[in-house]
Write an enzyme that holds these catalytic residues in place. Sequence first.
Site, PDB file in Angstrom:
ATOM      1  N   LYS A  16      12.184  15.404  11.258  1.00  0.00           N
ATOM      2  CA  LYS A  16      10.982  15.052  10.484  1.00  0.00           C
ATOM      3  C   LYS A  16      11.038  15.759   9.127  1.00  0.00           C
ATOM      4  CE  LYS A  16       5.920  14.922  11.033  1.00  0.00           C
ATOM      5  NZ  LYS A  16       4.792  15.277  11.927  1.00  0.00           N
ATOM      6  N   SER A  55       1.874  11.484  13.124  1.00  0.00           N
ATOM      7  CA  SER A  55       2.559  11.417  11.859  1.00  0.00           C
ATOM      8  C   SER A  55       4.090  11.432  11.950  1.00  0.00           C
ATOM      9  CB  SER A  55       2.099  12.583  10.980  1.00  0.00           C
ATOM     10  OG  SER A  55       2.451  13.813  11.574  1.00  0.00           O
ATOM     11  N   SER A  85       0.800  14.384  16.810  1.00  0.00           N
ATOM     12  CA  SER A  85       1.814  13.704  15.997  1.00  0.00           C
ATOM     13  C   SER A  85       3.186  13.521  16.610  1.00  0.00           C
ATOM     14  CB  SER A  85       1.966  14.413  14.656  1.00  0.00           C
ATOM     15  OG  SER A  85       0.915  14.018  13.810  1.00  0.00           O
TER      16      SER A  85
HETATM   17  N1  GLN Z   1      -3.661  12.533  13.386  1.00  0.00           N
HETATM   18  C1  GLN Z   1      -3.946  13.928  13.366  1.00  0.00           C
HETATM   19  C2  GLN Z   1      -4.246  14.365  11.954  1.00  0.00           C
HETATM   20  O1  GLN Z   1      -4.168  13.565  11.109  1.00  0.00           O
HETATM   21  C3  GLN Z   1      -2.790  14.712  13.924  1.00  0.00           C
HETATM   22  C4  GLN Z   1      -1.660  14.835  13.004  1.00  0.00           C
HETATM   23  C5  GLN Z   1      -0.596  15.772  13.482  1.00  0.00           C
HETATM   24  O2  GLN Z   1      -0.506  16.075  14.667  1.00  0.00           O
HETATM   25  N2  GLN Z   1       0.176  16.265  12.541  1.00  0.00           N
HETATM   26  O3  GLN Z   1      -4.573  15.475  11.700  1.00  0.00           O
END
Ligand code: GLN
Length: 485
Positions: free
Chosen positions: A82, A157, A181
């Site tokens: 990532k 994400s 994510s």
């Molecule tokens: N969707 C959640 C957020 O936007 C989790 C994102 C993540 O785990 N990085 O904060």
Amino acid sequence: MSPPQCTDLATIGIKSLRARVEEDPDFLFKYIEEVYKIIEKYEGVIKAYITLRPMEEVVREAEEVLKRGTLGPLGGSLVAVKDNISTKGIRTTCGSKMLENYVPPYDATVVERIKTAGGIIIGKTNMDEFAMGSTTENSSFFPTRNPWDLERVPGGSSGGSAAAVAACEATVALGSDTGGSIRLPAAYTGTVGLKPTYGLVSRYGLIAYASSLDQIGPIGRCVDDVARVLSVIAGHDSRDSTSLKVEVPDYTQFVSEEPLRKYRAVVIEEMIGEGVDREVIKVLEHVVDKLEGYDIEVEFRSIPILEYSLPAYYIIAMAEASSNLARYDGLRYGIHLSTEGLLWTKTYAQVRKMGFGDEVKRRIILGTYVLSEGLYEGYYLKAAKVRRAIYDSFRKLFSEFDFAVSPTAPTPPPKLGEVVADPLKLYSLDINTVPVNLAGLPAISVPGGFVGGLPVGIQLFGPPLSEGVLINVARMVEVIVGYER
Ligand code: GLN
């Protein structure tokens, strides 16, 4: 089952790849060629990678791995990383214009460990900007598409990592999980994703979003691959002050088709409540029925405080983000403008206006708001108390049960554009994943079936350091759904 991009050769897992390469070193080059063939054919549409390394470079590294005399536990696997995890000499953008040209001078601890273990970094994957999002549509560069249905999102994400693994454009991947994510994209792409206990995997070199929640973890096409990568990246690191000092087992010993001991499981009513699709619940019921066939007792419990987990999560995550992202001012980090003669306030404003996308700006503003004098008690402090109450409820729950089981996501993957314009809709995709981060617990998402041809993920989570149990049960779920590899 794999999406249409995969070929038999390319779906191979770490264990077989390593065995084949041990027998015939040239097999590694055949495998690499096959993966790059898939990339050439499909990556233009799927767009899992922000930065892909040229095949020649990867082949050169494979030659070095073969020369070492020992293949290492990863045996030449191609690892997609990532783009918020630092890679020495490879651009690391965090999905943001702000870091478009940032090339880290060092490797994150996890990357160092992957390389030492015989893994080869194949590229850096697309993500929501600064990991803020659930669909990968908040990337500053382009959205990634779901390999199962190109009209749909891969989740986020870590959507690029999950899509790369699902489409066989990599062997395994690393993602990060602050509120879901890793698990959400794993669920949406029919892959396995594990979010470790907070502190089990070093965050050194991970670009911070919300430091008290962030964890790095593996995504793979099977539980065995995830167990192998976790065994490599877990363990104490003095460069991360929240890193746990614990003995790390070889997690592959938990990859068993039978329960390794007698388990008691729980379904939390709030996790199958309002907003969760009927069809998704049916998939869960099927898996739970079959688990009972393994002599696992399953009971239901209610944890009413979970009603507040989404607001508590978003308050805490945004507050931490507003502080972590203050460093992108164009002087310390971020795009450098020629700002001669400008006031520093103007310089900062200009850099942030150009460098950050809408969602990131929204969160910095809200995060600053909830921390401001006079409002702090009503927002941040309250959220911190909810977090503590959730932690306590889980602690009590897991004195009685070994693990909990739920749908990972409330619905199958949405279409591109369907939820991203409405922040509340977008945030609600995380309803079952954020409580786990608030309490610092480990969790895994494993494919549990299909709804309308789209993969549905089952989430298993348990008390701190129960990764072994989760891996064992996840392997059983693979058997239940007829996954054989
Ligand atoms: N969707 C959640 C957020 O936007 C989790 C994102 C993540 O785990 N990085 O904060």
